[in-house]
Structures are given as structure tokens and as C-alpha cells.
Design an enzyme around this catalytic site. Structure first.
Site, PDB file in Angstrom:
ATOM      1  N   ALA A 248       0.699  -1.233  -0.052  1.00  0.00           N
ATOM      2  CA  ALA A 248       0.117  -0.017  -0.133  1.00  0.00           C
ATOM      3  C   ALA A 248       1.094   1.258   0.040  1.00  0.00           C
ATOM      4  O   ALA A 248       2.060   1.254   0.429  1.00  0.00           O
ATOM      5  CB  ALA A 248      -0.963   0.069   1.191  1.00  0.00           C
ATOM      6  N   CYS A 256       2.547   2.194 -18.250  1.00  0.00           N
ATOM      7  CA  CYS A 256       1.530   1.060 -18.486  1.00  0.00           C
ATOM      8  C   CYS A 256       0.137   0.852 -17.615  1.00  0.00           C
ATOM      9  O   CYS A 256      -0.800   1.072 -18.063  1.00  0.00           O
ATOM     10  CB  CYS A 256       2.369  -0.164 -18.282  1.00  0.00           C
ATOM     11  SG  CYS A 256       3.690  -0.376 -19.626  1.00  0.00           S
TER      12      CYS A 256
HETATM   13  C1  UDX Z   1       3.890  -3.116 -15.241  1.00  0.00           C
HETATM   14  C2  UDX Z   1       3.694  -4.601 -15.259  1.00  0.00           C
HETATM   15  O1  UDX Z   1       4.115  -5.241 -13.962  1.00  0.00           O
HETATM   16  C3  UDX Z   1       4.415  -5.430 -16.451  1.00  0.00           C
HETATM   17  O2  UDX Z   1       3.832  -6.744 -16.378  1.00  0.00           O
HETATM   18  C4  UDX Z   1       3.844  -4.596 -17.662  1.00  0.00           C
HETATM   19  O3  UDX Z   1       4.516  -5.363 -18.684  1.00  0.00           O
HETATM   20  C5  UDX Z   1       3.841  -3.268 -17.466  1.00  0.00           C
HETATM   21  O4  UDX Z   1       3.423  -2.638 -16.583  1.00  0.00           O
HETATM   22  P1  UDX Z   1       5.975  -1.485 -14.566  1.00  0.00           P
HETATM   23  O5  UDX Z   1       5.075  -0.554 -15.284  1.00  0.00           O
HETATM   24  O6  UDX Z   1       7.368  -1.651 -15.000  1.00  0.00           O
HETATM   25  O7  UDX Z   1       5.281  -2.896 -15.207  1.00  0.00           O
HETATM   26  O8  UDX Z   1       5.875  -1.665 -12.879  1.00  0.00           O
HETATM   27  P2  UDX Z   1       5.545  -2.268 -11.831  1.00  0.00           P
HETATM   28  O9  UDX Z   1       6.417  -2.898 -11.142  1.00  0.00           O
HETATM   29  O10 UDX Z   1       4.294  -3.341 -12.268  1.00  0.00           O
HETATM   30  O11 UDX Z   1       4.892  -1.262 -10.881  1.00  0.00           O
HETATM   31  C6  UDX Z   1       3.904  -0.528 -11.324  1.00  0.00           C
HETATM   32  C7  UDX Z   1       3.457   0.724 -10.394  1.00  0.00           C
HETATM   33  O12 UDX Z   1       2.947   0.082  -9.273  1.00  0.00           O
HETATM   34  C8  UDX Z   1       4.596   1.321  -9.872  1.00  0.00           C
HETATM   35  O13 UDX Z   1       4.182   2.849  -9.805  1.00  0.00           O
HETATM   36  C9  UDX Z   1       4.877   0.741  -8.259  1.00  0.00           C
HETATM   37  O14 UDX Z   1       5.482   1.687  -7.428  1.00  0.00           O
HETATM   38  C10 UDX Z   1       3.498   0.486  -7.882  1.00  0.00           C
HETATM   39  N1  UDX Z   1       3.244  -0.514  -7.096  1.00  0.00           N
HETATM   40  C11 UDX Z   1       3.706  -2.002  -7.227  1.00  0.00           C
HETATM   41  C12 UDX Z   1       2.580  -0.596  -5.827  1.00  0.00           C
HETATM   42  O15 UDX Z   1       2.117   0.679  -5.693  1.00  0.00           O
HETATM   43  N2  UDX Z   1       2.510  -1.474  -5.155  1.00  0.00           N
HETATM   44  C13 UDX Z   1       2.701  -2.794  -5.423  1.00  0.00           C
HETATM   45  O16 UDX Z   1       2.657  -3.748  -4.237  1.00  0.00           O
HETATM   46  C14 UDX Z   1       3.438  -3.175  -6.514  1.00  0.00           C
END
Ligand code: UDX
Length: 434
Positions: A248, A256
């Protein structure tokens, strides 16, 4: 094999380099001559661990080249991968397919007979079928699941491969392209076009939903006096739920998840299916930024006017210099609008942040950002921010007040060093409750 990769942005540059690493001869194609010149010289215009080394290795070996010419691409390859972007349309939230359509049209015009054109871009379901009907060239869909910061690893050692194919021949060609990856035991799912397209959008929708679910629980914790970190830990021990994507904080951003869930909801509605819950996933996500702004106001009295605010983090997540839809910069810009004097520090994303938000202040180090701050906001969970010594930081800051927007700092340590410590979804220390 001889492959081309159309579009050399984040996805295409990674795919091209990794295909060369798998042993293929690869030609990367981009309409932007500056990008082609940079990549040809082994320079990668974004931060992605391991990618510069791979590009340098294979441009030097001659296995990887770049060009702006579709005619050259058509003559070069047996298999063409389309890796161009599908940004969000300004008006509706739908995906803008102009680059995808242009790439397929150009390849159809230049490809040699028998070539296979493989889409990797994230597209609305139905796109592959439409392109196959429009162009006289064989098409397949092979979605990517790259995470920024792990793009090379995710391409060379993916969790799974998905081939959306209409013929055995297309499957055979794709199996040959990915032979070393399949030989390493990577699961392969073959599917029809719509299912292959949906795997990508459904995966991103699920991940976004999981993050917004735990962020909604953070809202409940705030109302009920619970602690979302402990809740997430306990939920994560359930094998059916799992601990990942239950962090959280200030929510998801990046190039994406936000745009993909909007495009997916829009496309589903066009098909007569309501994915209204995805609108709520989006709304919960945006509310978390508001919550951090609220906590900042609370810690500063009742507003941030004139307060010197140090913002630790600008990238949308650690390990990246990408600031697209960055929650950290969204919050920083809001506070500046409310009259705070905001200074941002990020280990990798400073140049991008400066260009996009020229009115924010920037510090060269985390220490410089902390010096004289009335309030500190921890908004991107870079590992080096966890290393900051709260005792030393308290000596640098004018007032020891911090909001941990990512929930990864040690609250007890910071409180012991005299900091007023607040984090979304976690109770305020008993002596601070009003
Ligand atoms: C994502 C997907 O994971 C990937 O499979 C797809 O191809 C493209 O989009 P990415 O955008 O690189 O990848 O980031 P990711 O690691 O998934 O994190 C996305 C966002 O969610 C970030 O802002 C991260 O900080 C946030 N996040 C992630 C959270 O706030 N909480 C979490 O538990 C996990």
C-alpha cells in the site's frame, strides 16, 4: 534467424538486444533518426539495468543494427516484431493505435512473401484480427510482460510466453525464435488472437486491482485505526493471495498500468461488457495521492503554504528514470500549487523530472534536499532512502516531520530520532492523535 524489431523505445530496444543475445541477427527500426543514431553508437536513452551492456555487446559484434528504413527492414527479416507505443488518446482513455497501424501498413508494403509480422504492443482486443483482415501478410500476437528495471531479465527469462497464432506455421516460426527460452522450461500458452491480446490487458488489470485493493484496505485502516502493513503481511501468507503487489502507498503510476486499465475498460464497454470496477481501481489509485497531500497538510498545521518540502523520489518506481504518471511528481506538483516550496531529489530521474516539471526545485543529493526542510515526503522507495540515518536527517531538517508515502521506512527508528512520522494506512503514534 534474421529478425526486425519495429519501434526502439523501451520495449523495442530491449526486445532487439535480447533477440541478439539469443543468437539472432537483428535489425531495429525507428522513424526517429536521433534514436537510431544513439542506439547505433551503443547509447540507451533511458535507464534500464543491463540493457546498455547488451546493446553495446551486440552492436559491436555486428549482430544488432538499427535503421530508419522500412524498405531495408522488409528485405532483411523473416520475422518482424512490432513494438511501437499505444499511448492513451487525449479524449476517451482509449488506446491510440496510430503507430501500430502505421507499422503494420509499412511492413505489409515492404515484407517479402512468407514473412511473419508479430505484434508485441499492448492493444485493444480485436486489433490483431482487424490487422489480419486488412493486410495481405501473416500475423501473430506475442504480448510482452516486461517490468521496467527488470526488462532484460523478463525478456530472457519470462514467467511465460504467449503465442497468439492462426496457423501452425506461425507457431513453428515463433518456437524457433524463442527456442533457447523454451528449452529453459518457460511455459508456453498458444491461443487465438483475442485471447492472446487479452492475456496482457487482463494481467495488468489484475495487478492494478491488487494494488488498489490493498490501498482501499489502507483507507479502511485509516478509518478504523488499523495498520495496512500488518494486514498485507497477514494476507500475503495465504497462498491463494500471495504477498506480491500488496504494498500500500501512494499507488501505481508509470507508462503501463494507468493507461492500460483505462483502455481496457473503454474497449470492454465498446464490446458491451461493463468493467466498471476498473474505473474504481483507477479512482482509488488517484485518491491515494490526495491522501499524502492531506497528511502533508496535517503535519504542517493545516496547510503547506510557505513550507519547505523535501520530496524524496521522482520516478514512478525505483530502478527506473521513468516519470510518466509518477505519483511522486503528482504529489510534488500539487504541493507547489498549494504554495509549498518543493525540492525534489531522485537518484535517476532528475533530468526527466526537470524537463516535465521545471517549476519544482531540485537538489543534487538527498542531503541537500533534506537541509532546512519543514517536511519530508518519501515518495519513491529507492533502497538508498532506506539507508538514510534518521538522527543525521533530523539535524539537517528544520523540522523533523516525515510522510512515508511508500510504507518502507522503519517508523520506530524515525520516531526514536524525534521525527513526527506519518504513513498512509497506518495509525498515527498515540501521543500525536488529535
Ligand atoms: C507493469 C507490469 O508489471 C508489467 O508486467 C507490464 O508489462 C507493464 O506494467 P511496470 O510499469 O514496469 O510494469 O511496473 P510495476 O513494477 O508493475 O509497478 C507499477 C506501479 O505499481 C509502480 O508505480 C509501483 O510503485 C506500484 N506498485 C507496485 C505499488 O504501488 N504497490 C505494489 O505492491 C506494487
Amino acid at each position: 534467424m534474421r529478425l526486425t524489431v519495429i519501434g526502439t523505445g523501451y520495449l523495442g530496444a530491449t526486445h532487439a538486444a535480447c533477440m541478439a543475445e539469443l543468437g539472432h541477427e537483428v535489425l531495429g527500426v525507428d522513424v526517429d533518426p536521433d534514436k537510431v543514431a544513439a542506439l547505433s553508437a551503443g547509447r540507451v536513452p533511458f535507464h534500464e539495468p543491463g540493457l546498455p551492456e547488451l546493446i553495446a555487446k551486440h552492436t559491436a559484434s555486428g549482430r544488432l543494427r538499427f535503421t530508419t528504413s522500412y524498405a531495408e527492414a522488409g528485405a532483411f527479416g523473416d520475422v518482424h516484431f512490432v513494438c511501437v507505443g499505444t499511448p492513451q488518446s487525449a479524449d476517451s482513455g482509449a488506446a491510440d493505435l496510430a503507430h501500430v497501424d502505421a507499422a503494420f501498413a509499412a511492413l505489409a508494403a515492404h515484407a517479402v512473401p512468407g514473412a511473419l509480422v508479430v505484434g508485441k504492443s499492448t492493444v485493444p482486443v480485436g486489433t490483431a484480427g482487424r490487422l489480419a483482415r486488412t493486410h495481405d501478410v501473416e500475423i501473430a500476437w506475442n504480448p510482452e510482460f516486461l517490468r521496467e528495471g527488470f526488462a532484460v531479465e523478463d525478456t530472457l527469462r519470462p514467467d511465460r510466453l504467449v503465442f497468439g497464432v492462426a496457423t501452425d506455421r506461425a507457431e513453428t516460426l515463433l518456437r524457433a525464435v524463442y527456442a533457447p527460452v523454451l528449452a529453459a522450461g518457460t511455459p508456453l500458452v498458444t491461443a487465438d488472437f483475442p485471447t492472446a491480446e487479452l492475456v496482457k490487458t487482463a494481467a495488468n488489470a489484475f495487478l492494478a486491482t491488487k494494488i488498489s485493493f490493498i490501498n482501499a484496505m489502507a483507507e479502511v485502516c485509516e478509518a478504523a485505526g488499523g495498520d495496512v502493513r500488518t494486514l498485507a503481511e497477514a494476507l500475503g501468507h495465504d497462498d491463494r493471495i500471495g504477498p506480491k503487489f500488496l504494498r500500500a502507498g501512494i499507488g501505481f503510476g508509470g507508462g503501463c498500468l494507468p493507461k492500460d486499465i483505462r483502455a481496457f475498460a473503454h474497449r470492454a464497454e465498446e464490446l458491451g461488457v461493463s468493467l466498471a470496477f476498473l474505473r474504481e481501481v483507477d479512482a482509488i489509485n488517484m485518491r491515494r495521492r490526495d491522501r499524502v497531500v492531506e497528511l502533508a497538510r496535517e503535519l504542517c498545521g493545516h496547510d503547506v503554504l510557505g513550507a519547505r518540502v523535501a520530496v524524496l523520489g521522482a520516478a514512478f518506481k525505483p530502478g527506473s528514470d521513468d516519470i510518466r504518471d509518477s505519483p511522486a511528481l503528482g504529489v510534488a506538483a500539487r504541493l507547489r500549487l498549494e504554495g509549498a516550496d518543493v525540492t525534489v531529489y531522485d537518484p535517476e530521474a532528475m533530468d526527466n523530472a526537470r524537463k516535465a516539471f521545471p517549476l519544482l526545485g531540485y537538489a543534487l543529493t538527498a542531503e541537500d534536499a533534506l537541509r532546512g526542510a519543514d517536511l519530508v515526503l518519501h515518495l519513491t522507495e529507492w533502497p538508498q532512502f532506506r539507508e538514510i540515518d534518521p538522527v543525521r536527517a533530523a539535524r539537517l531538517a528544520a523540522r523533523p516531520r516525515i510522510v512515508d508515502g511508500r510504507g518502507t521506512l522503519d517508523a520506530d527508528r524515525w520516531a526514536a530520532a524525534g521525527w513526527r512520522f506519518r504513513a498512509p494506512g497506518r495509525p498515527a503514534p498515540a501521543d500525536e492523535e488529535q
